[in-house]
Design a protein around this motif. Sequence first.
Motif, PDB file in Angstrom:
ATOM      1  N   MET A  24       0.845  -1.184   0.000  1.00  0.00           N
ATOM      2  CA  MET A  24       0.000   0.000   0.000  1.00  0.00           C
ATOM      3  C   MET A  24       0.890   1.246   0.000  1.00  0.00           C
ATOM      4  O   MET A  24       1.895   1.283   0.726  1.00  0.00           O
ATOM      5  CB  MET A  24      -0.918   0.003   1.224  1.00  0.00           C
ATOM      6  N   PRO A  25       0.558   2.259  -0.780  1.00  0.00           N
ATOM      7  CA  PRO A  25       1.431   3.442  -0.873  1.00  0.00           C
ATOM      8  C   PRO A  25       1.645   4.159   0.468  1.00  0.00           C
ATOM      9  O   PRO A  25       2.757   4.587   0.766  1.00  0.00           O
ATOM     10  CB  PRO A  25       0.701   4.353  -1.852  1.00  0.00           C
ATOM     11  N   ASP A  26       0.590   4.281   1.274  1.00  0.00           N
ATOM     12  CA  ASP A  26       0.711   5.012   2.536  1.00  0.00           C
ATOM     13  C   ASP A  26       1.145   4.133   3.705  1.00  0.00           C
ATOM     14  O   ASP A  26       1.651   4.643   4.709  1.00  0.00           O
ATOM     15  CB  ASP A  26      -0.616   5.682   2.877  1.00  0.00           C
ATOM     16  N   TYR A  27       0.940   2.826   3.603  1.00  0.00           N
ATOM     17  CA  TYR A  27       1.277   1.891   4.676  1.00  0.00           C
ATOM     18  C   TYR A  27       2.132   0.773   4.086  1.00  0.00           C
ATOM     19  O   TYR A  27       1.621  -0.264   3.671  1.00  0.00           O
ATOM     20  CB  TYR A  27       0.000   1.314   5.312  1.00  0.00           C
ATOM     21  N   ARG A  28       3.429   0.965   4.038  1.00  0.00           N
ATOM     22  CA  ARG A  28       4.347   0.037   3.362  1.00  0.00           C
ATOM     23  C   ARG A  28       4.388  -1.354   3.998  1.00  0.00           C
ATOM     24  O   ARG A  28       4.800  -2.309   3.360  1.00  0.00           O
ATOM     25  CB  ARG A  28       5.773   0.615   3.324  1.00  0.00           C
ATOM     26  N   SER A  29       3.948  -1.487   5.224  1.00  0.00           N
ATOM     27  CA  SER A  29       3.966  -2.809   5.859  1.00  0.00           C
ATOM     28  C   SER A  29       2.726  -3.635   5.507  1.00  0.00           C
ATOM     29  O   SER A  29       2.665  -4.819   5.818  1.00  0.00           O
ATOM     30  CB  SER A  29       4.083  -2.661   7.379  1.00  0.00           C
ATOM     31  N   GLN A  57       5.361   1.961 -13.701  1.00  0.00           N
ATOM     32  CA  GLN A  57       5.522   3.340 -14.152  1.00  0.00           C
ATOM     33  C   GLN A  57       4.391   4.256 -13.708  1.00  0.00           C
ATOM     34  O   GLN A  57       4.623   5.441 -13.477  1.00  0.00           O
ATOM     35  CB  GLN A  57       5.631   3.383 -15.679  1.00  0.00           C
ATOM     36  N   SER A  58       3.175   3.723 -13.573  1.00  0.00           N
ATOM     37  CA  SER A  58       2.017   4.591 -13.385  1.00  0.00           C
ATOM     38  C   SER A  58       1.366   4.538 -12.007  1.00  0.00           C
ATOM     39  O   SER A  58       0.665   5.481 -11.642  1.00  0.00           O
ATOM     40  CB  SER A  58       0.947   4.241 -14.420  1.00  0.00           C
ATOM     41  N   LEU A  59       1.540   3.467 -11.270  1.00  0.00           N
ATOM     42  CA  LEU A  59       0.840   3.321  -9.992  1.00  0.00           C
ATOM     43  C   LEU A  59       1.790   3.513  -8.819  1.00  0.00           C
ATOM     44  O   LEU A  59       2.991   3.243  -8.930  1.00  0.00           O
ATOM     45  CB  LEU A  59       0.155   1.963  -9.917  1.00  0.00           C
ATOM     46  N   ASP A  60       1.246   3.958  -7.693  1.00  0.00           N
ATOM     47  CA  ASP A  60       2.065   4.274  -6.527  1.00  0.00           C
ATOM     48  C   ASP A  60       2.439   3.060  -5.689  1.00  0.00           C
ATOM     49  O   ASP A  60       3.448   3.072  -5.013  1.00  0.00           O
ATOM     50  CB  ASP A  60       1.345   5.282  -5.630  1.00  0.00           C
ATOM     51  N   GLY A  61       1.623   2.029  -5.690  1.00  0.00           N
ATOM     52  CA  GLY A  61       1.888   0.861  -4.860  1.00  0.00           C
ATOM     53  C   GLY A  61       2.999   0.004  -5.431  1.00  0.00           C
ATOM     54  O   GLY A  61       2.828  -0.606  -6.484  1.00  0.00           O
TER      55      GLY A  61
END
Length: 89
Positions: A24-29, A57-61
């Motif tokens: 997850m982009p905001d919760y890396r764990s 290239q396009s998604l944050d996760g």
Amino acid sequence: MQASETELMLKGYGLTTAEIYYRMPDYRSVINTFVWQAYDLAPDYPELFRFIEFWQQSLDGPLHSVRFTHRKLISPGDWRHVVKEFRLH
């Protein structure tokens, strides 16, 4: 013009299913999953790798791992052209 599923299967394409694990982009764990399916050619899998490149290239996760399977739905022995059929009692 996009080919139909039957035309793709007759050209050697098979159904490829990928289970993509990503952080997850905001919760890396936290690891989440995404399931992707498309008709693709083994052993190179150009559609799968094109999708993975798009993801990177396009998604944050960020990707954690990818697990996939491939199944040819029509093989040469399964398809035949029948001209006539005779029934005997």
